[in-house]
Design a protein around this motif. Structure first.
Motif, PDB file in Angstrom:
ATOM      1  N   HIS A  60       0.833  -1.208   0.000  1.00  0.00           N
ATOM      2  CA  HIS A  60       0.000   0.000   0.000  1.00  0.00           C
ATOM      3  C   HIS A  60       0.869   1.260   0.000  1.00  0.00           C
ATOM      4  N   PRO A  61       0.389   2.329  -0.709  1.00  0.00           N
ATOM      5  CA  PRO A  61      -0.824   2.400  -1.524  1.00  0.00           C
ATOM      6  C   PRO A  61      -0.646   1.708  -2.874  1.00  0.00           C
ATOM      7  N   ILE A  62      -1.682   0.991  -3.282  1.00  0.00           N
ATOM      8  CA  ILE A  62      -1.595   0.184  -4.490  1.00  0.00           C
ATOM      9  C   ILE A  62      -2.910   0.250  -5.256  1.00  0.00           C
ATOM     10  N   ALA A  63      -2.796   0.349  -6.579  1.00  0.00           N
ATOM     11  CA  ALA A  63      -3.958   0.443  -7.463  1.00  0.00           C
ATOM     12  C   ALA A  63      -4.022  -0.777  -8.370  1.00  0.00           C
ATOM     13  N   LEU A  64      -5.228  -1.231  -8.614  1.00  0.00           N
ATOM     14  CA  LEU A  64      -5.479  -2.332  -9.543  1.00  0.00           C
ATOM     15  C   LEU A  64      -5.893  -1.753 -10.886  1.00  0.00           C
ATOM     16  N   GLN A  65      -5.160  -2.113 -11.948  1.00  0.00           N
ATOM     17  CA  GLN A  65      -5.566  -1.666 -13.280  1.00  0.00           C
ATOM     18  C   GLN A  65      -6.337  -2.771 -13.984  1.00  0.00           C
ATOM     19  N   LEU A  66      -7.522  -2.409 -14.463  1.00  0.00           N
ATOM     20  CA  LEU A  66      -8.390  -3.340 -15.163  1.00  0.00           C
ATOM     21  C   LEU A  66      -8.454  -3.025 -16.649  1.00  0.00           C
ATOM     22  N   GLY A  67      -8.688  -4.052 -17.445  1.00  0.00           N
ATOM     23  CA  GLY A  67      -8.931  -3.893 -18.866  1.00  0.00           C
ATOM     24  C   GLY A  67     -10.276  -4.498 -19.212  1.00  0.00           C
ATOM     25  N   GLY A  68     -11.022  -3.827 -20.064  1.00  0.00           N
ATOM     26  CA  GLY A  68     -12.310  -4.347 -20.479  1.00  0.00           C
ATOM     27  C   GLY A  68     -13.178  -3.246 -21.037  1.00  0.00           C
ATOM     28  N   SER A  69     -14.360  -3.624 -21.550  1.00  0.00           N
ATOM     29  CA  SER A  69     -15.287  -2.629 -22.094  1.00  0.00           C
ATOM     30  C   SER A  69     -16.733  -2.958 -21.768  1.00  0.00           C
ATOM     31  N   GLY A  85      -8.887  -5.178  -1.048  1.00  0.00           N
ATOM     32  CA  GLY A  85      -8.144  -4.159  -0.334  1.00  0.00           C
ATOM     33  C   GLY A  85      -7.371  -3.181  -1.186  1.00  0.00           C
ATOM     34  N   TYR A  86      -7.596  -3.180  -2.502  1.00  0.00           N
ATOM     35  CA  TYR A  86      -6.898  -2.202  -3.344  1.00  0.00           C
ATOM     36  C   TYR A  86      -7.382  -0.794  -3.021  1.00  0.00           C
ATOM     37  N   ASP A  87      -6.479   0.168  -3.117  1.00  0.00           N
ATOM     38  CA  ASP A  87      -6.781   1.556  -2.764  1.00  0.00           C
ATOM     39  C   ASP A  87      -7.413   2.335  -3.911  1.00  0.00           C
ATOM     40  N   GLU A  88      -7.311   1.819  -5.116  1.00  0.00           N
ATOM     41  CA  GLU A  88      -7.821   2.499  -6.300  1.00  0.00           C
ATOM     42  C   GLU A  88      -8.058   1.466  -7.383  1.00  0.00           C
ATOM     43  N   ILE A  89      -9.033   1.714  -8.238  1.00  0.00           N
ATOM     44  CA  ILE A  89      -9.265   0.888  -9.424  1.00  0.00           C
ATOM     45  C   ILE A  89      -9.057   1.782 -10.637  1.00  0.00           C
ATOM     46  N   ASN A  90      -8.188   1.370 -11.548  1.00  0.00           N
ATOM     47  CA  ASN A  90      -7.862   2.166 -12.728  1.00  0.00           C
ATOM     48  C   ASN A  90      -8.314   1.432 -13.984  1.00  0.00           C
ATOM     49  N   LEU A  91      -8.900   2.160 -14.915  1.00  0.00           N
ATOM     50  CA  LEU A  91      -9.342   1.581 -16.187  1.00  0.00           C
ATOM     51  C   LEU A  91      -8.331   1.909 -17.272  1.00  0.00           C
TER      52      LEU A  91
END
Length: 334
Positions: A60-69, A85-91
């Motif tokens: 932490h702090p850590i962000a999860l990056q997602l891919g999709g539509s 427990g991720y601190d942020e979700i990124n697209l």
């Protein structure tokens, strides 16, 4: 307490920023925001979550990056990430690879701002942590500044307040992913103008930034800076982030301190059946540009790649690099 700030971050990089890489980087900087590799929404929903999404509390702090539509799938994946427990979700709206385009996500979505907005809105409504977007300044023939402005305006209507902007266009036809990181010219001024036009948004700049000094210059114009390959290939530059970027009074860890902190982590990984090379491949650049860097890399490459390698290989590499011993080390040495 997690100090979630976008003032400085390490970019999500496929095949690079896995949990072992992030654990190493966290030993160099406590304040930088770290990102996972991009994980598709389908993989999050149906795949091995521990392998794909597992992380240690120290990251932490850590962000999860997602891919999709698909808004529904992304909402589900975002909820799973938040629950973990991720601190942020990124697209991800910036990756230009053919495989990503075939899945209708990544940079090609810059042509569909309304769809991106629907995805971001669904992700935000599904869970409580912030949702952010990483994009390019444009794709293909989108040369008009109005295209980037419209994309940001449409997505920001969902309440999204943070955009990481890679200051290059992506050419979806004709350039490889590697070429798309290098060939299209950088246009930092366009990102600066975006921040000036939308001052209420958090705008983070990415692309071609190689030093902390360069990062400080960009921070005169935008809210944050993201480093990618430079931080991976020359990781010791991260040791100055907390002082130079965040104003922390703490002194930077030395190279041997940063790597010594990884020894307990390495032993835990090995005890679970992992291989030392899962870790050592991420630390090869620690002595980048240093007189003893070659012997350091050789030890880790030759001995660390063996299936039987233990954390002693890391200890030996530290000792030889720090003491300047350049004798040849046999690949089969104990």
């Amino acid at each position: 307490m997690n100090y979630l700030s976008h003032r400085f971050s390490v970019a999500p990089m496929m095949d690079w920023t896995d949990r072992h890489c992030r654990a190493f980087h966290r030993g160099l900087t406590k304040r930088a925001l770290l990102y996972t590799e991009m994980v598709t929404a389908d993989a999050v929903i149906h795949g091995d979550r521990e392998r794909l999404l597992g992380f240690s509390g120290e990251e932490h702090p850590i962000a999860l990056q997602l891919g999709g539509s698909d808004p529904a799938k992304l909402a589900n994946a975002a909820r799973i990430g938040a629950d973990l427990g991720y601190d942020e979700i990124n697209l991800n709206v910036g990756c230009p690879s053919d495989r990503v385009q075939e899945g209708r996500f990544g940079a090609c979505l810059m042509a569909e701002p309304e769809l991106v907005a629907a995805c971001v809105e669904a992700m935000s409504e599904s869970q409580p942590v912030p949702v952010t977007v990483k994009c390019r300044i444009g794709i293909d023939d989108q040369d008009a500044e109005a295209d980037l402005q419209r994309f940001i305006d449409v997505v920001a209507e969902t309440g999204c307040r943070t955009f990481v902007v890679h200051a290059r266009k992506a050419w979806l036809k004709g350039l490889s992913p590697k070429e798309n990181r290098e060939v299209p010219p950088l246009d930092y001024q366009r990102v600066y103008r975006l921040k000036a036009r939308r001052p209420e948004l958090t705008i983070v700049i990415n692309g071609g930034i190689e030093t902390i000094a360069e990062a400080q210059t960009h921070l005169d114009h935008v809210d944050g800076v993201m480093l990618g390959r430079a931080a991976y290939q020359n990781p010791y530059i991260l040791a100055d982030v907390d002082r130079a970027i965040f104003g922390e009074p703490t002194s930077a860890p030395t190279r041997d301190e940063a790597l010594s902190q990884m020894l307990p982590y390495a032993n835990r990984h090995l005890a679970k059946g992992g291989r030392l090379s899962n870790i050592t491949r991420h630390v090869l650049g620690l002595y980048h540009g240093q007189p003893r860097g070659r012997v350091f890399r050789r030890i880790l490459s030759e001995r660390g790649s063996q299936a039987s390698a233990t954390a002693d290989v890391l200890s030996d590499a530290i000792a030889l690099a720090e003491q300047g011993i350049t004798r040849q080390v046999r690949p089969d040495a104990a």
